[in-house]
Design a protein around this motif. Structure first.
Motif, PDB file in Angstrom:
ATOM      1  N   TYR A   1       0.838  -1.210   0.000  1.00 24.68           N
ATOM      2  CA  TYR A   1       0.000   0.000   0.000  1.00 24.68           C
ATOM      3  C   TYR A   1       0.868   1.253   0.000  1.00 24.68           C
ATOM      4  O   TYR A   1       0.582   2.228  -0.702  1.00 24.68           O
ATOM      5  CB  TYR A   1      -0.946   0.004   1.196  1.00 24.68           C
TER       6      TYR A   1
ATOM      7  N   LYS B   1      -0.195   0.575  -4.102  1.00 26.45           N
ATOM      8  CA  LYS B   1      -1.189  -0.428  -4.506  1.00 26.45           C
ATOM      9  C   LYS B   1      -2.389  -0.355  -3.559  1.00 26.45           C
ATOM     10  O   LYS B   1      -2.397  -0.935  -2.475  1.00 26.45           O
ATOM     11  CB  LYS B   1      -0.574  -1.836  -4.491  1.00 26.45           C
ATOM     12  N   ASN B   2      -3.416   0.386  -3.982  1.00 27.79           N
ATOM     13  CA  ASN B   2      -4.573   0.662  -3.127  1.00 27.79           C
ATOM     14  C   ASN B   2      -5.352  -0.588  -2.734  1.00 27.79           C
ATOM     15  O   ASN B   2      -5.944  -0.650  -1.662  1.00 27.79           O
ATOM     16  CB  ASN B   2      -5.513   1.663  -3.798  1.00 27.79           C
ATOM     17  N   GLN B   3      -5.355  -1.610  -3.604  1.00 34.29           N
ATOM     18  CA  GLN B   3      -6.080  -2.845  -3.279  1.00 34.29           C
ATOM     19  C   GLN B   3      -5.513  -3.508  -2.024  1.00 34.29           C
ATOM     20  O   GLN B   3      -6.229  -4.225  -1.328  1.00 34.29           O
ATOM     21  CB  GLN B   3      -6.017  -3.858  -4.447  1.00 34.29           C
TER      22      GLN B   3
ATOM     23  N   ILE C   1      -4.223   5.394   7.148  1.00 34.50           N
ATOM     24  CA  ILE C   1      -3.801   5.683   5.766  1.00 34.50           C
ATOM     25  C   ILE C   1      -2.725   6.769   5.763  1.00 34.50           C
ATOM     26  O   ILE C   1      -1.678   6.634   5.113  1.00 34.50           O
ATOM     27  CB  ILE C   1      -5.017   6.122   4.911  1.00 34.50           C
TER      28      ILE C   1
ATOM     29  N   LYS D   1       1.054   6.295   4.512  1.00 38.89           N
ATOM     30  CA  LYS D   1       1.474   7.079   3.339  1.00 38.89           C
ATOM     31  C   LYS D   1       2.666   7.989   3.661  1.00 38.89           C
ATOM     32  O   LYS D   1       3.495   8.269   2.807  1.00 38.89           O
ATOM     33  CB  LYS D   1       0.309   7.929   2.814  1.00 38.89           C
TER      34      LYS D   1
ATOM     35  N   ASP E   1      -7.397  -2.112   0.793  1.00 42.97           N
ATOM     36  CA  ASP E   1      -8.762  -2.664   0.789  1.00 42.97           C
ATOM     37  C   ASP E   1      -8.786  -4.041   1.448  1.00 42.97           C
ATOM     38  O   ASP E   1      -9.720  -4.379   2.177  1.00 42.97           O
ATOM     39  CB  ASP E   1      -9.290  -2.783  -0.644  1.00 42.97           C
TER      40      ASP E   1
END
Length: 197
Positions: free
Chosen positions: A16, A20-22, A61, A65, A25
């Motif tokens: 992430y 890679k946003n998935q 997040i 990040k 999730d």
């Protein structure tokens, strides 16, 4: 996507952080029920629980990040700690908003009979509410009724409930969550008021 489900939390966090946003999730799906249940059972308010739940993941997040998440193999504990801190912040804010000063009132709030401990009328209303709740509890599925009885009438902790019923703590919390949702729904359907007017 199936490959992501097999990855550890730490591998998903790294993915992430690389965009890679998935991966996030997958983490969200992995822990959302557990985290929401934890928050809800402390704050006992759907709206507040949802706000804190969303804020927890926003903080997570941002931390990931910004590269400030330190890998320690305890991602769910880290999430829970963020949620716990947000719950405490919420209580502090609520407490500050609800402080009432007696100095600015013409009427002495601290010596008002209407604000004193229960009257016979209030006792009757409260007894009726308890009776309605007991009736609704009887309509719950067996596993939800059992959890409600153990928690509220036997005063057992979720750890004790899980041990007694032979399920995980998460399952016990999930059953409690659904029991409360069902009780509210049945009360609305039967137009039963569960709080004094």
């Amino acid at each position: 996507m199936n490959n992501l489900k097999k990855m550890t939390d730490e591998e998903l966090v790294i993915l992430y952080s690389k965009g890679k946003n998935q991966a996030f999730d997958t983490l969200l799906n992995r822990y959302q029920n557990r985290l929401y249940s934890y928050i809800y059972f402390i704050v006992k308010n759907t709206e507040i629980a949802e706000d804190i739940f969303q804020e927890t993941f926003v903080k997570a997040i941002m931390t990931i990040k910004q590269g400030r998440y330190t890998e320690n193999g305890k991602f769910p504990a880290w999430l829970t700690r963020i949620a716990h801190n947000l719950i405490i912040d919420n209580y502090r804010q609520e407490r500050n908003e609800n402080v009432v000063s007696n100095d600015s009132c013409e009427v002495d709030l601290l010596n008002d009979m209407k604000l004193s401990e229960g009257t016979i009328e209030m006792d009757i209303i409260n007894e009726q509410i308890h009776e309605d709740v007991r009736h609704l509890i009887k309509l719950l599925p067996d596993n939800q009724r059992e959890i409600i009885n153990m928690r509220f009438y036997q005063d057992l902790s979720f750890k004790e409930i899980a041990k007694t019923t032979g399920v995980s703590i998460n399952t016990a919390l999930g059953r409690m969550r659904y029991a409360i949702i069902n009780l509210r729904r049945m009360a609305e359907e039967k137009e039963i008021i569960l709080t004094p007017e």
